[in-house]
Enzyme design. Structure first.
Site, short mmCIF file in Angstrom:
data_model
loop_
_atom_site.label_atom_id
_atom_site.label_comp_id
_atom_site.label_asym_id
_atom_site.label_seq_id
_atom_site.Cartn_x
_atom_site.Cartn_y
_atom_site.Cartn_z
CD GLN A 1 -2.44 1.29 2.92
OE1 GLN A 1 -1.67 0.62 3.82
NE2 GLN A 1 -3.35 1.98 3.03
CB SER B 1 1.67 7.05 4.48
OG SER B 1 0.68 6.34 5.14
CB SER C 1 3.78 -2.64 5.45
OG SER C 1 3.12 -1.61 6.45
CD GLU D 1 -4.94 0.91 6.68
OE1 GLU D 1 -5.05 1.86 5.90
OE2 GLU D 1 -3.50 0.64 7.19
C1 LIG Z 1 3.35 -0.40 11.56
C2 LIG Z 1 2.82 0.78 10.24
C3 LIG Z 1 2.82 0.38 9.14
C4 LIG Z 1 2.33 1.02 8.25
N1 LIG Z 1 2.25 0.60 6.81
C5 LIG Z 1 1.65 1.28 5.86
C6 LIG Z 1 1.59 1.00 4.60
O1 LIG Z 1 1.83 -0.23 4.15
N2 LIG Z 1 1.12 1.88 3.66
C7 LIG Z 1 0.85 3.35 3.84
O2 LIG Z 1 0.62 3.87 2.99
N3 LIG Z 1 1.03 3.94 5.30
C8 LIG Z 1 1.46 2.79 6.19
N4 LIG Z 1 1.62 3.31 7.64
C9 LIG Z 1 1.27 4.76 7.50
C10 LIG Z 1 0.24 5.23 8.71
O3 LIG Z 1 -1.01 5.16 7.91
C11 LIG Z 1 0.45 6.54 9.21
O4 LIG Z 1 1.58 6.48 10.02
C12 LIG Z 1 -0.78 7.15 10.09
O5 LIG Z 1 -1.85 7.35 9.05
C13 LIG Z 1 -0.18 8.46 10.78
O6 LIG Z 1 0.28 9.30 9.96
P1 LIG Z 1 1.73 9.97 9.98
O7 LIG Z 1 2.63 8.92 10.41
O8 LIG Z 1 2.03 10.93 8.93
O9 LIG Z 1 1.22 11.21 11.37
P2 LIG Z 1 0.76 12.27 11.43
O10 LIG Z 1 -0.44 12.44 10.55
O11 LIG Z 1 1.95 13.24 10.99
O12 LIG Z 1 0.63 12.57 12.76
C14 LIG Z 1 1.54 13.06 13.89
C15 LIG Z 1 0.66 13.09 15.10
O13 LIG Z 1 -0.46 14.19 15.04
C16 LIG Z 1 -1.59 13.61 15.49
N5 LIG Z 1 -2.69 14.29 14.48
C17 LIG Z 1 -2.73 14.39 13.18
N6 LIG Z 1 -3.85 15.06 12.76
C18 LIG Z 1 -4.73 14.97 13.91
C19 LIG Z 1 -5.77 15.83 14.02
N7 LIG Z 1 -6.39 16.20 13.02
N8 LIG Z 1 -6.21 15.68 15.32
C20 LIG Z 1 -5.76 15.31 16.41
N9 LIG Z 1 -4.46 14.77 16.32
C21 LIG Z 1 -3.91 14.67 14.99
C22 LIG Z 1 -1.46 12.00 15.25
O14 LIG Z 1 -2.36 11.34 16.13
C23 LIG Z 1 -0.04 11.94 15.53
O15 LIG Z 1 0.19 11.56 16.76
C24 LIG Z 1 2.05 2.50 8.63
C25 LIG Z 1 2.28 2.82 9.94
C26 LIG Z 1 2.71 2.19 10.84
C27 LIG Z 1 2.87 2.50 12.11
#
Ligand SMILES: Cc1cc2nc3c(=O)[nH]c(=O)nc-3n(C[C@H](O)[C@H](O)[C@H](O)COP(=O)(O)OP(=O)(O)OC[C@H]3O[C@@H](n4cnc5c(N)ncnc54)[C@H](O)[C@@H]3O)c2cc1C
Length: 408
Positions: A133, A136, A168, A251
């Site tokens: 996928q 992100s 992933s 998901e």
């Molecule tokens: C083990 C793992 C596997 C993954 N695998 C995939 C994959 O295969 N493909 C893929 O595309 N993605 C994948 N992801 C990504 C995952 O979908 C994102 O990490 C997740 O959506 C959070 O986005 P970010 O890391 O950019 O954090 P951000 O969106 O930058 O968030 C940072 C912090 O701000 C907080 N925050 C953000 N917006 C708000 C809001 N509106 N209100 C309150 N708090 C907020 C969040 O809760 C977090 O604490 C994976 C993540 C993990 C941990």
């Protein structure tokens, strides 16, 4: 709802059990079945997962609810739920197919052309083609519609350029589901297209990232003028957001369905006995809380099952479950380490259960982020269940290219 199996369901459960008993070993206690990644030799683990998936496919147990024409069993959601309840006790290494069979497959079924369904679904379900996928990006996670990866039309093709992250198992992917911006003049949700991308296409550079557990589970993926044909578009050009919503619903359902928190109370009880934690009054309080939460999780599952039995797709129930599982996993693994004391620092052959509890504890952090963070789930529940005012979304109707002038 009556939570006892009907006669048909009971018969199906017996059939599932008998197949699993005769085909797979029971899962060792504390081994966290259904995991999407592995801390050891991930290549060997994925190869084993492919062989296991092929075995399920050949035996008629892959894709319980998938139509028979794509190699599925053509069963009901309740049968799928029974399968999930039973399989967790066995060592069936197929959790890494979550992005494909759990998310990409149902999305292709819902939005794909007949050609796309025929080309992709059976090789996906049989484990021969592994899907990843690519949603992100460094600037687009919780706010996924903010993606900056571009896809520009060039004759019959699209040319994709940008960067993805957190992908992933990217290094094992044969195909990827990818979101890219095709119309920067439109507001951010309306100019996105959903692509099915061959991961061996020239211009894709995959760089694995090392996690705190030592695993190289996810990667940065750089796309440099990657050429894909028009037939790689799933759904409508510029209509990818709606298609992505289908994927994200699956998901959340997968994680909220219990995949991430698959170990059970007896495993913690066994640890309490082995470490003597059960005779410490403070640990006993925490154990009692953990037991209560295991029970709550069971009833949350029933709630999801009730929706399924009525032919409904669980919605906010999955968000409740996802949030609950993430917190529960963190608390339970924390308790496990507390009971084990300093020994919990040991890994490998020296550690209890081969260091599994400490790795589960480290991994618990990622469950709070993946598939929508705790905070994002709370926003969903605040708005959709509690009826609280919606978050301000000031950029909703503004063309994407007017939102951030520093964007190239
Ligand atoms: C083990 C793992 C596997 C993954 N695998 C995939 C994959 O295969 N493909 C893929 O595309 N993605 C994948 N992801 C990504 C995952 O979908 C994102 O990490 C997740 O959506 C959070 O986005 P970010 O890391 O950019 O954090 P951000 O969106 O930058 O968030 C940072 C912090 O701000 C907080 N925050 C953000 N917006 C708000 C809001 N509106 N209100 C309150 N708090 C907020 C969040 O809760 C977090 O604490 C994976 C993540 C993990 C941990």
């Amino acid at each position: 709802m009556d939570f006892d199996d009907t006669r048909d369901e009971h018969e199906f459960r017996l059939l599932v059990r008998s197949y699993l008993e005769s085909t797979f070993p029971r899962r060792p206690p504390g081994s966290g079945g259904g995991r999407i990644y592995h801390e050891g030799d991930e290549a060997a683990w994925i190869a084993d997962a492919k062989a296991t998936q092929l075995r399920l496919y050949e035996d008629g147990w892959a894709g319980i609810t998938w139509p028979r024409q794509y190699g599925g069993r053509g069963g009901t959601s309740i049968q799928n739920s029974i399968w999930n309840q039973e399989v967790v006790d066995f060592d069936v290494n197929v959790g890494s197919f979550a992005m494909g069979i759990g998310m990409a497959g149902p999305t292709i079924m819902a939005h794909g052309t007949d050609d796309q369904k025929h080309r992709y679904l059976a090789p996906m379900l049989s484990g021969q083609e592994f899907w990843v996928q690519l949603f992100s990006e460094p600037g687009a996670g919780s706010d996924l519609a903010n993606i900056g990866t571009k896809a520009v039309r060039d004759g019959d093709d699209f040319v994709i350029t940008g960067q993805k992250v957190w992908t992933s198992s990217a290094q094992f992917g044969d195909f990827g589901i990818l979101l890219a911006r095709t119309n920067p003049d439109a507001p951010k949700h309306r100019g996105i297209t959903y692509f099915l991308v061959d991961m061996s296409s020239p211009g894709i550079d995959i760089r694995p990232l090392v996690q705190i557990t030592g695993a190289r589970h996810f990667s940065e993926v750089f796309l440099d003028d990657v050429r894909v044909p028009r037939s790689a578009v799933l759904g409508e050009v510029d209509g990818g957001w709606g298609v992505a919503m289908t994927t994200l619903a699956y998901e959340r359902g997968l994680i909220g369905g219990g995949g991430a928190g698959s170990f059970k109370w007896p495993e913690l009880e066994r640890l309490a006995e082995a470490t003597g934690g059960g005779s410490d009054p403070l640990m006993r309080q925490r154990l009692a809380k953990a037991y209560t939460n295991f029970e709550i999780m069971k009833f949350l599952r029933y709630r999801i099952q009730t929706a399924l039995s009525k032919g409904e797709r669980p919605g906010t129930e999955s968000s409740v479950m996802k949030l609950f599982i993430a917190q529960h996993l963190a608390e339970v693994t924390n308790l496990a380490l507390s009971m084990d004391g300093a020994d919990a620092l040991l890994d490998g052959a020296d550690g209890r259960d081969r260091g599994l509890w400490v790795r589960q504890w480290l991994q618990a952090v990622s469950v709070r982020i993946a598939g929508g963070s705790d905070e994002v789930q709370r926003n969903v529940l605040g708005e959709r269940v509690l009826g609280l005012p919606a978050e301000p979304r000031v950029d909703k109707d503004v063309p994407f290219n007017q939102q951030n002038k520093s964007r190239p």
